[in-house]
Design a protein around this motif. Structure first.
Motif, PDB file in Angstrom:
ATOM      1  N   LEU A  81       0.814  -1.217   0.000  1.00 61.52           N
ATOM      2  CA  LEU A  81       0.000   0.000   0.000  1.00 61.52           C
ATOM      3  C   LEU A  81       0.846   1.265   0.000  1.00 61.52           C
ATOM      4  N   ALA A  82       1.921   1.275   0.793  1.00 62.02           N
ATOM      5  CA  ALA A  82       2.634   2.531   0.972  1.00 62.02           C
ATOM      6  C   ALA A  82       3.937   2.613   0.189  1.00 62.02           C
ATOM      7  N   PRO A  85       3.819   2.113  -4.413  1.00 57.30           N
ATOM      8  CA  PRO A  85       3.568   3.260  -5.301  1.00 57.30           C
ATOM      9  C   PRO A  85       4.769   4.189  -5.418  1.00 57.30           C
ATOM     10  N   LEU A  86       5.735   4.052  -4.508  1.00 51.57           N
ATOM     11  CA  LEU A  86       6.873   4.974  -4.518  1.00 51.57           C
ATOM     12  C   LEU A  86       8.146   4.302  -5.019  1.00 51.57           C
ATOM     13  N   GLN A  88       9.559   4.300  -7.801  1.00 50.73           N
ATOM     14  CA  GLN A  88      10.416   5.137  -8.655  1.00 50.73           C
ATOM     15  C   GLN A  88      10.792   6.459  -7.980  1.00 50.73           C
ATOM     16  N   ALA A  89      10.253   6.716  -6.794  1.00 50.36           N
ATOM     17  CA  ALA A  89      10.434   8.029  -6.178  1.00 50.36           C
ATOM     18  C   ALA A  89      11.819   8.149  -5.539  1.00 50.36           C
ATOM     19  N   ALA A  93      11.580  10.574  -0.217  1.00 49.36           N
ATOM     20  CA  ALA A  93      10.125  10.428  -0.173  1.00 49.36           C
ATOM     21  C   ALA A  93       9.744   9.106   0.480  1.00 49.36           C
ATOM     22  N   THR A  97       7.719   8.431   4.015  1.00 52.71           N
ATOM     23  CA  THR A  97       6.564   7.532   4.067  1.00 52.71           C
ATOM     24  C   THR A  97       6.760   6.484   5.154  1.00 52.71           C
TER      25      THR A  97
ATOM     26  N   ILE B 319       1.625  10.096   4.831  1.00 48.65           N
ATOM     27  CA  ILE B 319       1.804   9.012   3.859  1.00 48.65           C
ATOM     28  C   ILE B 319       1.095   9.367   2.555  1.00 48.65           C
ATOM     29  N   MET B 322       2.864  12.034   0.531  1.00 51.68           N
ATOM     30  CA  MET B 322       4.063  11.495  -0.114  1.00 51.68           C
ATOM     31  C   MET B 322       3.693  10.678  -1.345  1.00 51.68           C
ATOM     32  N   ILE B 323       2.651   9.842  -1.225  1.00 57.92           N
ATOM     33  CA  ILE B 323       2.269   9.007  -2.365  1.00 57.92           C
ATOM     34  C   ILE B 323       1.719   9.884  -3.495  1.00 57.92           C
ATOM     35  N   ASN B 326       4.527  11.897  -5.246  1.00 60.84           N
ATOM     36  CA  ASN B 326       5.684  11.208  -5.800  1.00 60.84           C
ATOM     37  C   ASN B 326       5.364  10.064  -6.745  1.00 60.84           C
ATOM     38  N   ASN B 327       4.117   9.594  -6.744  1.00 63.66           N
ATOM     39  CA  ASN B 327       3.802   8.498  -7.652  1.00 63.66           C
ATOM     40  C   ASN B 327       3.610   9.044  -9.063  1.00 63.66           C
TER      41      ASN B 327
END
Lengths: 292, 358
Positions: A81-82, A85-86, A88-89, A93, A97, B319, B322-323, B326-327
C-alpha cells in the motif's frame, strides 16, 4: 556480575538486535530503502503474542505463530500500500513515508492497547536454568541464542541454495537486470518484507521476555539500534547483520556495567561512528564503486 | 538585470515581506489583545522551528545530504544558551535581558557550529544513507550525554560535573541532568522574528552566491562538480556548519523560552519533525520551509481537542501526501486535471513577441 555472565547477557541482547537487524538489512539490500516502520512491527508482534497468551488463553507457541502471521500480513500490506507506489520516487520520499508508517503503527497501537505499559508474561520461556560451574544461565538466554543461530543458518541456506533466495540476491544486485531475466521483482520484494516482518515478531517476543515491559513506543529504540547494528555490519549483508547485532549487544551490556548505566545507548552509537570512520561500508559490507 | 536574477529577487523580497508582514499583524493582535493565549505561547517556538526548518533545508535541499540529527545541534544551542545566560547574570550581574539573550543566542550558535565542524569533517566523507544514520547517532549521543551534565553557579563562578551530581553547597543549578535546564524566560517574540530574518538573509544570500551554486553543483552531481574543480568537502562543510550554527541559535532561543527544557525534547523524533517540515515545504524551497514550519507547528496545537486522533491523522496525511506527490501515475493524472487551468495563465506570456529574449 562476572565477566562471563556479562558476556552471555551481551550475546542474548545481541541476538535480539541481530534478528531485528536482519529485517532491516534484507529490506535495504533488496528495496534500497530504510524501513523505519520495522521497529514498530516488532511492537505489534509483541502485542499480539501478549494478547494471545494473556487475554485469549492461547498457549505460548501458537501465540507466537499467530504473531508471526499477523506481522507477515502487516509487513506485506505496508509494502504493497505505501512503499510500492513509490518504487520510482526519491529515497527521501520513501523515508518520509516509512516514518509516517511508523507513526501510524504507534498511534494505532496506542488506540487499541492504550498508553499503559503492559508487563509481558515471561514464565513460559524463562522457567528453568542451567548451571555450569558457578554460572547460571536462564533458559530464556539459551532459547534466544539458539533461535538466533537457527534463523541465521536457515536464512543463509535459503539465500544461497534455493531459487527464490537466488532471485532475492539478484534483485539486490541489479534490479533492472533481474527483471530482464524474468524475475518478478515486486513479488521478491514482498517476500522480503514477509520474511523480515515474521522475524520481527520473533524478535518482539524475545525482546519482551528480556525486558518485560510493553508500550506502543517499545519498538522504536531497539529498532534504531538494530538498524545501527545492520549498518555497523555492512548494510545488505546477512552475516554482517549478525556480527553487528552481537557486537552492539555486547558493547551495550559492557558499557552499561563498566562505564555507567544508561550511557550504553551513547556508547553503541559511538561504536557506529568509529566503525564507519574506519570502514565506511561497515564491517562486512562491500565498498561501492561509482562509475562515471 | 537578467530575468532569472529578477525572479530570484522578487522571490526573496516576497519571503522577507511575508515574515515582516506577519510580525506586524501579530504585534497588532497582541496590542489589541485579540490573540488567543495558545497562539501567543507558540510565537517564539514557531520562530525557532522556522529557523530549524530553513537551516535543515540548506543541508538537505541545497547540499543534498540527509541529516537526521538536527535536533542535536538545537540541544547544544539550548544548553549553551542557558549556561551563558545564567553565568552572565551570576558573574557580571547583567540584568539587561535583551543583551543576555543576544549573547546567549550568539554563543549557542558558535558552540553548535564548532560541534558541526567536528562532526562534519569525518561524517561528510560518507554518502547518502550512511550519513543519515551517523547524524542520527550523533543526535542521540548528544541527548544521552547532556542527561548526565550538571552545571551550576556559585559566587559568580561556574561549576561543572559529569555523570554524578557533585556540586558545592548553596549552588544555583543551571543544568540539572535529566531534569533539564533551569533558567528564567528571556526570549521574546521580536527577538525570534529578528533571528528568522537573519537566518533568511544568511541562507538566501548563501544559496544565491558563488558558494551556493557550488553547493548545489555538488548535490546535482558530485563527480561532475569535482572535475570542475569544486572542492566537494569544503562546500558540503560550509552548508553543514552554517546549518549547525543556525540550529544552535534556534536552540538558544527555544531553550530560553521556557523555564526548563529536558533532553528528551531533542530526541530523534524532533529531528524527524523538522525533516517533515522541510520535505512538505519542498526541498530547496526556503519560503516553503517557513510556511510549513508555521503551519505544522500550529496545526497539532489547534487540533489538541482531538488529541487521540491527531497523530493518527497526521501519519495518514503524511503518507498520502508522499504518495500523491511522488507516484508518477497519480502525478500525471493531477497534471492533466490542472493543465487547462495552467494553460490559461501561460498562453499570453508564451505568445508575447520577443518575450524570452535576454
Amino acid at each position: 556480575m562476572s565477566f562471563l555472565e556479562l558476556l552471555i547477557n551481551g550475546l542474548r541482547l545481541g541476538s535480539i538486535y541481530a534478528i531485528i537487524a536482519l529485517g532491516y538489512t534484507m529490506v535495504y539490500g533488496i528495496a534500497k530503502m530504510l524501513n523505519f516502520a520495522h521497529g514498530d512491527i516488532i511492537m505489534v508482534g509483541a502485542y499480539i503474542a501478549f494478547c494471545g497468551i494473556q487475554n485469549w488463553g492461547i498457549p505460548p507457541v501458537p501465540s507466537i505463530m499467530l504473531a508471526m502471521l499477523v506481522c507477515t500480513v502487516l509487513g506485506v500490506a505496508i509494502e504493497g500500500l505505501a512503499y510500492r507506489p513509490l518504487r520510482q520516487a526519491t529515497s527521501l520520499a520513501v523515508l518520509i513515508t516509512a516514518i509516517g508508517m511508523s507513526y501510524l503503527l504507534q498511534n494505532t497501537a496506542l488506540m487499541i492497547w492504550g498508553a499503559n505499559t503492559k508487563s509481558f508474561p515471561t514464565t513460559f520461556i524463562n522457567n528453568s536454568s542451567i548451571s555450569v560451574g558457578e554460572l547460571t544461565i536462564p533458559s530464556a538466554t539459551l532459547i534466544t541464542i539458539a533461535v538466533n543461530i537457527v534463523i541465521m543458518v536457515s536464512l543463509t541456506l535459503f539465500t544461497s541454495k534455493t531459487k527464490t533466495g537466488k532471485a532475492m540476491r539478484c534483485v539486490s544486485e541489479d534490479r533492472g537486470a533481474a527483471e530482464l531475466m524474468g524475475i518478478n521483482v515486486n513479488r521478491t520484494i514482498s517476500l522480503t518484507f514477509a520474511i523480515g516482518s515474521a522475524l520481527a515478531a520473533i524478535a518482539g517476543v524475545l525482546m519482551c521476555s528480556t525486558i518485560p515491559s510493553l508500550a506502543p513506543t517499545t519498538g522504536s529504540m531497539p529498532g534504531i539500534k538494530a538498524f545501527t547494528a545492520a549498518v555497523v555490519g555492512g548494510i545488505g549483508s546477512i552475516p554482517g547483520a549478525m556480527l553487528g547485532g552481537i557486537l552492539l549487544g555486547v558493547v551495550e551490556i559492557f558499557g552499561n556495567y563498566y562505564i555507567s548505566t544508561d550511557l550504553g545507548d551513547a556508547i553503541v552509537f559511538a561504536v557506529l561512528i568509529i566503525v564507519l570512520l574506519v570502514k565506511p561500508a561497515g564491517l562486512l559490507g562491500k565498498p561501492m564503486r561509482e562509475k562515471v | 538585470m537578467t530575468k532569472a536574477k529578477r525572479k530570484r529577487l522578487i522571490y526573496n523580497l516576497i519571503t522577507f515581506a511575508l515574515v515582516i508582514g506577519a510580525y506586524f499583524i501579530i504585534q497588532n493582535m497582541i496590542a489589541e489583545k485579540t490573540i488567543s493565549r495558545l497562539l501567543k505561547g507558540l510565537l517564539v517556538p514557531i520562530c525557532a522551528w522556522i529557523v530549524m526548518a530553513v537551516s535543515l533545508n540548506l543541508v538537505i535541499g541545497f547540499s543534498g545530504e540527509l541529516s537526521l540529527g538536527h535536533a542535536g545541534f538545537m540541544c547544544i544551542g539550548a544548553y549553551t544558551g542557558t549556561i551563558v545566560s545564567g553565568w552572565l547574570l551570576a558573574a557580571y550581574d547583567m540584568q539587561d535581558t535583551t543583551l543576555r539573550l543576544v549573547l546567549a543566542i550568539v554563543s549557542g550558535g558558535i558552540v553548535a557550529g564548532v560541534f558541526g565542524a567536528l562532526i562534519g569533517i569525518p561524517v561528510l566523507r560518507l554518502r547518502g544513507d550512511y550519513l543519515a544514520i551517523v547524524t542520527l547517532a550523533f543526535g542521540e549521543i548528544i541527548r544521552n550525554l547532556v542527561k548526565w551534565l550538571y552545571v551550576g553557579t556559585k559566587d559568580g563562578e561556574l561549576c561543572f560535573s559529569f555523570l554524578n551530581k557533585d556540586m558545592p553547597k548553596g549552588v544555583k543549578m543551571l543544568v540539572d541532568g535529566a531534569q533539564g535546564t533551569k533558567e528564567k524566560i528571556i526570549s521574546t517574540f521580536p527577538a525570534g522574528v529578528i533571528l528568522v530574518l537573519v537566518t533568511l538573509l544568511i541562507v538566501l544570500n548563501l544559496v544565491n552566491s558563488r558558494a551556493g551554486r557550488a553547493i548545489q553543483a555538488t548535490r546535482d552531481n558530485r563527480i561532475a562538480a569535482e572535475s570542475m574543480g569544486i572542492s566537494v568537502t569544503k562546500y558540503k562543510m560550509m552548508a553543514f556548519v552554517t546549518a549547525a550554527v543556525l540550529a544552535g541559535m534556534a536552540g538558544a532561543l527555544f531553550g530560553l523560552n521556557s523555564t526548563t527544557v529536558e533532553p528528551k525534547q531533542f530526541s530523534f523524533n524532533q529531528s524527524i519533525n523538522v525533516l517533515v517540515f522541510v520535505v512538505l515545504g519542498g526541498l530547496g524551497n526556503v519560503l516553503g520551509s517557513v510556511i510549513s514550519a508555521v503551519f505544522l507547528t500550529v496545526l497539532p496545537e489547534v487540533l489538541r481537542e482531538f488529541s487521540d486522533y491527531r497523530m493518527l491523522a497526521y501519519a495518514v496525511v503524511l503518507i498520502l501526501v508522499m504518495i500523491f506527490t511522488n507516484n508518477p501515475l497519480i502525478r500525471s493524472f493531477v497534471d492533466r486535471l490542472i493543465s487547462p487551468v495552467r494553460a490559461l495563465f501561460h498562453r499570453k506570456k508564451d505568445t508575447m513577441p520577443g518575450g524570452d529574449l535576454q
